[in-house]
Design an enzyme around this catalytic site. Structure first.
Site, PDB file in Angstrom:
ATOM      1  N   LYS B  48       0.863  -1.175   0.000  1.00  0.00           N
ATOM      2  CA  LYS B  48       0.000   0.000   0.000  1.00  0.00           C
ATOM      3  C   LYS B  48       0.904   1.232   0.000  1.00  0.00           C
ATOM      4  CE  LYS B  48      -3.736   2.430   0.404  1.00  0.00           C
ATOM      5  NZ  LYS B  48      -4.664   2.430  -0.757  1.00  0.00           N
ATOM      6  N   ASN B  72     -12.949   2.925  -6.507  1.00  0.00           N
ATOM      7  CA  ASN B  72     -12.520   3.119  -5.128  1.00  0.00           C
ATOM      8  C   ASN B  72     -12.111   4.552  -4.896  1.00  0.00           C
ATOM      9  OD1 ASN B  72      -9.494   3.584  -4.359  1.00  0.00           O
ATOM     10  ND2 ASN B  72      -9.415   2.269  -6.175  1.00  0.00           N
ATOM     11  N   CYS B 133      -2.310   8.688  -8.075  1.00  0.00           N
ATOM     12  CA  CYS B 133      -3.556   8.353  -7.388  1.00  0.00           C
ATOM     13  C   CYS B 133      -4.620   9.407  -7.674  1.00  0.00           C
ATOM     14  CB  CYS B 133      -3.349   8.252  -5.880  1.00  0.00           C
ATOM     15  SG  CYS B 133      -4.897   7.894  -5.017  1.00  0.00           S
ATOM     16  N   LYS B 168       4.898   5.166 -11.104  1.00  0.00           N
ATOM     17  CA  LYS B 168       3.583   4.669 -11.547  1.00  0.00           C
ATOM     18  C   LYS B 168       2.769   5.816 -12.116  1.00  0.00           C
ATOM     19  CE  LYS B 168      -0.325   1.884  -9.957  1.00  0.00           C
ATOM     20  NZ  LYS B 168      -0.844   1.105  -8.815  1.00  0.00           N
ATOM     21  N   GLY B 247      -6.777  -4.531 -14.878  1.00  0.00           N
ATOM     22  CA  GLY B 247      -7.772  -5.500 -15.302  1.00  0.00           C
ATOM     23  C   GLY B 247      -7.274  -6.904 -15.536  1.00  0.00           C
TER      24      GLY B 247
END
Ligand SMILES: Cc1cc2nc3c(=O)[nH]c(=O)nc-3n(C[C@H](O)[C@H](O)[C@H](O)COP(=O)(O)OP(=O)(O)OC[C@H]3O[C@@H](n4cnc5c(N)ncnc54)[C@H](O)[C@@H]3O)c2cc1C
Ligand SMILES: Cc1cc2nc3c(=O)[nH]c(=O)nc-3n(C[C@H](O)[C@H](O)[C@H](O)COP(=O)(O)OP(=O)(O)OC[C@H]3O[C@@H](n4cnc5c(N)ncnc54)[C@H](O)[C@@H]3O)c2cc1C
Ligand SMILES: Cc1cc2nc3c(=O)[nH]c(=O)nc-3n(C[C@H](O)[C@H](O)[C@H](O)COP(=O)(O)O)c2cc1C
Ligand SMILES: Cc1cc2nc3c(=O)[nH]c(=O)nc-3n(C[C@H](O)[C@H](O)[C@H](O)COP(=O)(O)O)c2cc1C
Ligand code: FES
Ligand code: FES
Lengths: 268, 316, 316, 268
Positions: B48, B72, B133, B168, B247
Site C-alpha cells: 500500500k 474506489n 492516485c 507509476k 484489469g
C-alpha cells in the site's frame, strides 16, 4: 486463523420469498468461528460479480455452517443457483465477533431483518454457556423473517412485525425497552449485555434507548461494502470512535463494534 | 544444463521469479495475505502506498462495484512511514518474494522523506513512486499529469537512492508518452501503468454518488483495453522496462500485456476475489510457454505484429 | 389542463419529444433503422459524421468485442456531404424525429465546408461537431484536446449558422473542463460527451491487434463510469446544456446521467443489440417519473446530492 | 424487407461434438429469405454478449428455419442454452444472397466447415428449380461436418475429410477441380456456377483453381466481425474491388461477393 477453501454445498433452500439458506461443510471454519464473524464468499468463478460477498456466519453445527441471505442484487441472486454437491470458495472466519464475558448472565439480542442469522448463532452459543438469552426479532412483514417456518429459533424468539398482520406488531426496540425495564427492576442490568444487528434505523434507535453506562456490554454489528475482507484494501471504513483515525474497518476492526462508538453514516 | 525458469523476468537490475507482481493497495503491507496464499508465487509485491505520516483516507463509502469493475476512493489511507518501519518492516524478510514499497506524498519533499526513511530498512528491494492516485486532493495524479514535475521528482529520488525504483503513471491524460519520457529522463529504472481511471457511479434512487468523494478510481477487467493502449503507447516512446497493469484476471491477459510492451505485470483488484490468482497465473503461463515452445516470457515483450491488417477467420 | 409530456426536454432552443437521441455512428444516416423501429421514439438522431468528401475509412478489422464493451476503428467512413445532400437529405423529412447532422473534418475549413452545404438542406434541426473521434489521424480527437482550436472552430461555425449545434468532446484528456468552456465561449448551444475512450485489444495467439489500426475507440457499458465522471466535471464548469452518453443501456442509466448534469442523452452501441431500445427507455422513464411523482425529467438535471457521505444500508 | 422479431425456438440439438442446430418458427423471415442471407441473432437479453451474432440461414422449411453453428466463444456457447419454447430475437433476412440466373444448369457448391449450412439451403433451392447440383463438403474430420448423422443432405453431398479416417480424404478443392474438368469436357462450363462458403484457405485456393472467365458465375460468401448487421456502423468492411472505395460491407453489400473481387485479408 483465516481459512481460504472450497467448501461443499450441502443444501440450498428458499426459506422465505426472497430469503435463502445454504448449509456448507467446513470443519476448519466451524472450529475457528465465533458468533458475529463473517465469511467472504466467492459467488461464482467469474468476474461478474467481481468481488466476494460478505455473509454472516449463521448457525454452526459440528462441521457444518449456515449462510442466510436476502436476494438484493446480482450476487445474492446468483448465489441461489448453487446446488448441493457444488463447491463455493469461502474465506473466513473474518473479523471480530461478539464479546461474551464469563460473568454475563443476561443477553438481549436484537436482530432486524437479515441481522437475525448472526443473532441466532450468538443465541445458541450463549445459551449453551448458560446465559439467559432474550432473542428479539424485528421484521417488516412475516415474509421478511429470515427463519424457515419450522426453525426452532422461532420458539426461543420474540418476534415483532412492523406491518400489522399475524402476530404482534411494533418495533424491535419496544421489545428491547421491555427487557431493559424488566432487568433493571430485577437488578440485573449490570450483568446484562445487549447485541444488535440490523439496519441503521434500528442501530440509531438502539443508541437512543440503551442504558449504556448501566450495562455490562453493548455491541453492534455493522455492514459496509467490502473489497478484500481482510483489512488490506481499506475499503470498508466506517466512522467509529476510539481508533487512531476517524475510521475503523468493518472487516478487521469489526464487524462488531461498541454500540456507542459507532457514528451515524450521515456525518456530523 | 542450466535449469531455466521460463517465467523469470529481469527489470533492469531487478530479477523476479515470476512476472506477476501484486499491485499497490491490493496486497496491504505484504503480510496480510501470507497466511492464505504463499507470497512465493509472486515475483514481488508492492505495498500500500506509504506517506510521511498516517493518512486516515477518505470518508466512506470508499468502494462501489460497477458491473465487472470497481470504483474506489480509499484516499491512500495508510499507516505512515514510521509505523511501517517499526511494525511491518521487520516482518518482510523471508516472505519468499521481492518487496517493493509504494511511496506517496502531497509534495515532492514528502516522497523524499519517505524514501530517506525506507533507505534504513534492509528488507526492501525497490520502490514504486505513486504519482498517479486519483483520490487525493494534492499530489497524486497531479504529479504524473505534469511531466516537468514528474522528472523533477524522479531525479530527486534518483539522487538519494541506489535502489531500483519505478514511477507509476496515470492513464488520465491525453498522452502517457510525456510522463513516461519524463520518468525515464529522471532516472527511473522502470515505469508502471496504469493506475486507476477516473470514474463515478450514482444511485439513481437516492441521487447520491456511490462514493463519498463523488468520483474515484476505476479498476478491474473493464479497464484492460485502456491499459493495453497506454502500455503500447509508452512502449513506443521509452526504452526502460514497463510494468503493465489494469484489469488482469487470466494468464492470457498477461501475455497480451507482454505483447504490447510490458516486461512484467501487476495484478490488483482480482486478488480480492481470489488470493490464489498469482499461483494460477504462473501455472497457466508455464503451460502456455511450454506448449508454444517459448523459452522465456521476456521474449514476448513488444512483439505485437503491426505489419498487416487481417480478418476474422484467417486462412487455416 | 395542458397535457404535459414528462420526458420532453429542451436544449436551449431545441425541443425534443424524448431525451433519448441516437448517437452518431450508431444510427447510420437516419433512414436505415426506420423499417425496424419507429424513429418517433427518439428525441432526435445524430447521423454518421459527414466529411467534405467520401472517406473510405480504416482497413479491416474495424470492430472487436471486449467483454461487455466494443472497440471500433471505423475511421469515419462516410459518403461525404454532397452525396448526403443528394441522396439522404430528401428522405429525412417526415421521419417523425429531429435530425442532427454530425460534422467531421481534418482541418477547420472542412467543418465550415460541410456546414455551409448543409445550410442549404431544410430538413435538418441541428449539428453536432465531431471534434473527438479517436480513429482518424488528423482532426478528430486532436481538436477537442486543444481548447484554443475548439473555441476557434466553434466560433467560426457559429458565425455561419443560426442553427442549433453542439460540440462533441473527447474523454481522452486530463480534464474536460477546458474543452467544455471553450465550446461554450465559442457559442455552441450545447456539448455532448463522451466520444469513445482510446483502447486496444490483442489476440495473444497471433500477437496481432484485434483492430487493424491497433488502437480504437472503446464504447458500451464499461465506459459508463468514465462518462458519468466527465459529464459531472463539465456540468460544474459550464452553463450550456450537456448531452450525456457512454454505455447507456437502461432507463436507470439515463436517470444517472441526468443527475450528474445531463439535459438529454445519446444511446450508441446498444442500438446494435436492440433497435427497440429507445422505445423501451421511454417507457421505463415514463413509469419511473410517474411513480416518483416527477413532473418533468428536466427537473433531475444536476440534482446529485453532494452534501453528506452515506453508507450502505442507510436508515430505512 | 428486414424483420426484427422474437421467434420461438422449436428445437435446439447438438448434431456433432461442437456443433448445434436450432429450428425456429418465423413465417415472415422464411417468406423473405434467399440462400446466402443471414440473421443477426441476439443470443441473450443481456450485455454479455453485447452484440448480436451473425448466423447464416440454414435450411428453410415452410415457416421454419434452421441455424447451425459451431461453439467457438461466449456467444455461440451461450446459444446452446436456449431451449424449445423460449424466444430469440432475430433480425433478418440480411445481406445479399447468392445469385441464381434462370439459365443456370449446373451448380457446384463448395462448403468448408461451417460454410456448409448455407450451401445446403442453396442446394435445396436450386435443386427445386431444376438445376443440376453438386454439393461438395470439406471438413477437417468427420466430427466437423455440420450435418446430423441422418441428415438427407449427406446423400446428396460428396464429402471429403482433410484428416484421413473414415471416408475419402483430401481437400474440397480437389472435388471442385474434378467437376470443373467434367463440366468442361461436357461443354457445360458456360452454364455452370460455383458457390463457395468456408475459411479463407478454401476461398483463396478456389480463386486459384476456378476457371473464372469460362463460368457463368463464381460467388463466395465472406465473414467479418459485425456490429449492426444492416449497413449502419461500417464495421464489417472487407477488401472487395468494384465499389466506390477499397472496402465493401459484408452485411450490406455481401455476404456474397463475386469470387474474383474479393481480396486477401492480408493486404496487398
Ligand atoms: C459483515 C457483513 C455481514 C453480512 N451478512 C449478511 C447476511 O448474513 N445475510 C445477508 O443477506 N446479507 C448480509 N450482508 C449484506 C450482503 O453482503 C449484501 O446484501 C450483498 O453483498 C449484496 O450483494 P448483491 O450482489 O446481491 O447486491 P448488489 O447491490 O448488486 O451489490 C453491489 C455491491 O454492493 C455491495 N453491497 C450491497 N449491499 C451491501 C451491504 N448491505 N453490505 C455490504 N456490501 C453490500 C455488494 O457486496 C456488491 O459489491 C452482510 C454484509 C456485511 C458487511
Ligand atoms: C454472415 C455470417 C454468417 C455466419 N454464419 C455462421 C453459421 O452459419 N454458423 C457458424 O457457426 N458461424 C457462422 N458465422 C460465424 C459466427 O458469427 C461466429 O462464429 C460467432 O459470431 C462467434 O461468436 P462467439 O461469441 O461464440 O465467439 P467470440 O470469439 O467470443 O466472439 C467475439 C466477437 O467476434 C465475433 N466473431 C468471432 N468469429 C467471427 C466470425 N467468424 N465472423 C464474424 N464475427 C465473428 C463475434 O461475433 C463477437 O463479436 C457467420 C458469420 C458471418 C459474418
Ligand atoms: C482499493 C484499491 C486501492 C488502491 N490503492 C492504491 C495505492 O495505494 N497506491 C497505488 O499506487 N495504487 C493503488 N490502487 C491501484 C492499483 O494498484 C492498480 O493500479 C489498479 O487497481 C489497476 O489494476 P487492477 O485493474 O488489476 O486492479 C488501488 C486500487 C484499488 C482497487
Ligand atoms: C461503430 C461506432 C461508430 C461510431 N462512429 C461515430 C461517428 O461517426 N461520429 C461520432 O461522433 N461518434 C461515433 N461513435 C461514438 C458514439 O457516437 C458514442 O460517442 C460512443 O459509442 C459512446 O456511446 P455508447 O457507449 O452508447 O456507444 C461511434 C461509435 C461506434 C461504436
Ligand atoms: S474489505 Fe478490505 S479492508 Fe475491509
Ligand atoms: S455490421 Fe454494421 S455495417 Fe455491417
Amino acid at each position: 486463523m483465516k481459512i481460504l477453501e472450497n467448501a461443499v454445498v450441502l443444501s440450498n433452500t428458499r426459506i422465505a420469498p426472497h430469503i435463502w439458506s445454504m448449509w456448507l461443510q467446513s470443519p476448519e471454519i466451524c472450529a475457528a468461528a465465533v458468533p458475529g464473524q463473517f465469511l467472504h464468499v466467492r459467488i461464482k468463478e467469474s468476474t461478474l460479480p467481481l468481488l466476494r460477498r460478505p455473509l454472516s456466519i449463521g448457525r454452526v453445527e459440528e462441521d457444518k455452517l449456515e449462510l442466510v441471505w436476502r436476494v438484493v442484487g446480482t450476487g445474492t441472486e446468483e448465489f441461489t443457483k448453487r446446488s448441493a454437491g457444488e463447491t463455493v470458495s469461502l474465506l473466513g472466519p473474518l473479523g471480530r465477533g461478539f464479546s461474551a464475558p464469563d460473568s454475563l448472565e443476561h443477553a438481549i439480542m436484537v436482530g432486524g431483518g437479515l441481522g437475525v442469522p448472526p443473532m441466532v448463532y450468538l443465541h445458541d452459543h450463549l445459551k449453551a454457556k448458560g446465559v439467559q438469552t432474550h432473542l428479539l426479532i424485528g421484521a417488516r412483514t412475516a415474509e421478511d423473517i429470515p427463519l424457515g417456518p419450522d426453525d426452532t429459533a422461532r420458539q426461543d424468539a420474540e418476534i415483532i412485525l412492523e406491518k400489522p398482520g399475524d402476530g404482534p406488531s411494533g418495533l424491535a426496540t419496544e421489545l428491547a425497552m421491555k427487557w431493559f425495564t424488566a432487568l433493571k427492576e430485577s437488578g440485573k442490568l449490570g450483568k446484562t449485555a445487549v447485541y444488535i444487528c440490523g439496519p441503521w434505523g434500528l442501530v440509531l434507535a438502539m443508541q437512543k434507548i440503551t442504558p449504556g453506562e448501566k450495562l455490562m456490554l453493548a455491541e453492534v454489528s455493522l455492514e459496509q461494502q467490502m473489497g478484500c475482507g481482510i483489512g488490506v484494501c481499506q475499503g470498508c471504513a466506517v466512522r467509529v470512535k476510539g481508533g487512531p483515525t476517524s475510521y475503523q474497518l468493518v472487516c478487521h476492526d469489526g464487524p462488531v463494534f461498541p454500540l456507542f462508538d459507532v457514528e451515524s453514516p450521515h456525518g456530523k | 544444463m542450466e535449469n531455466k525458469n521460463p517465467i523469470k523476468v529481469k527489470l533492469g537490475s531487478l530479477e523476479l521469479q515470476s512476472p506477476v507482481i501484486a499491485a499497490s493497495g491490493c496486497y496491504g503491507y505484504g503480510i496480510e495475505y501470507a497466511e492464505l496464499a504463499a507470497p512465493s508465487h509472486l515475483g514481488a509485491f508492492v505495498t500500500k502506498s506509504i506517506a510521511p505520516v498516517r493518512w486516515e483516507g477518505n470518508p466512506p463509502p470508499r468502494l462501489a462495484e460497477v458491473g465487472p469493475g470497481l470504483l474506489n476512493s480509499i484516499g491512500l489511507a495508510n499507516m505512515g512511514v514510521d509505523e511501517f518501519c517499526a511494525t511491518v518492516a521487520p516482518k518482510l524478510a523471508g516472505l519468499g518474494t521481492k518487496v517493493i514499497v509504494s511511496v506517496a506524498g502531497r509534495v515532492v519533499e514528502d516522497y523524499l522523506t519517505v524514501v530517506r526513511k525506507l533507505e534504513e530498512v534492509d528488507s526492501i528491494d525497490g520502490y514504486e513512486l505513486n504519482i498517479s492516485c486519483p483520490n487525493v486532493k494534492e499530489g497524486g495524479m497531479a504529479f504524473s499529469r505534469n511531466p516537468a514535475v514528474t522528472e523533477e521528482l524522479v531525479s530527486k529520488i534518483r539522487s538519494i537512492t541506489n535502489r531500483w525504483f519505478m514511477a507509476k503513471l496515470t492513464p488520465n491524460v491525453a498522452t502517457v508518452t510525456d510522463g513516461a519520457k519524463a520518468a525515464e529522463a529522471g532516472g527511473a529504472d522502470a515505469i508502471s501503468l496504469i493506475n486507476t481511471v477516473v470514474g463515478m457511479a450514482v444511485d439513481y434512487r437516492s441521487r447520491r454518488p456511490k462514493l463519498a468523494t463523488i468520483t474515484g478510481g476505476y479498476s478491474g477487467p473493464p479497464i484492460k483495453p485502456i491499459a493495453l493502449a497506454k502500455v503500447w503507447e509508452a512502449y513506443k516512446s521509452i526504452s526502460i522496462p514497463i510494468v503493465g497493469l489494469g484489469g488482469i484476471v487470466t494468464w492470457q491477459d498477461i501475455i497480451e500485456f507482454f505483447i504490447v510492451g510490458a516486461s512484467a505485470v501487476q495484478v490488483g483488484t482480482m486478488l480480492y476475489a481470489d488470493p490464489n490468482t498469482p499461483e494460477k497465473l504462473n501455472a497457466g503461463l508455464g503451460c502456455y510457454l511450454e506448449e508454444a515452445g517459448i523459452q522465456s516470457i521476456s521474449e514476448l515483450t513488444g512483439t505485437l505484429k503491426t505489419d498487416s491488417p487481417y480478418m476474422h477467420g484467417v486462412p487455416g
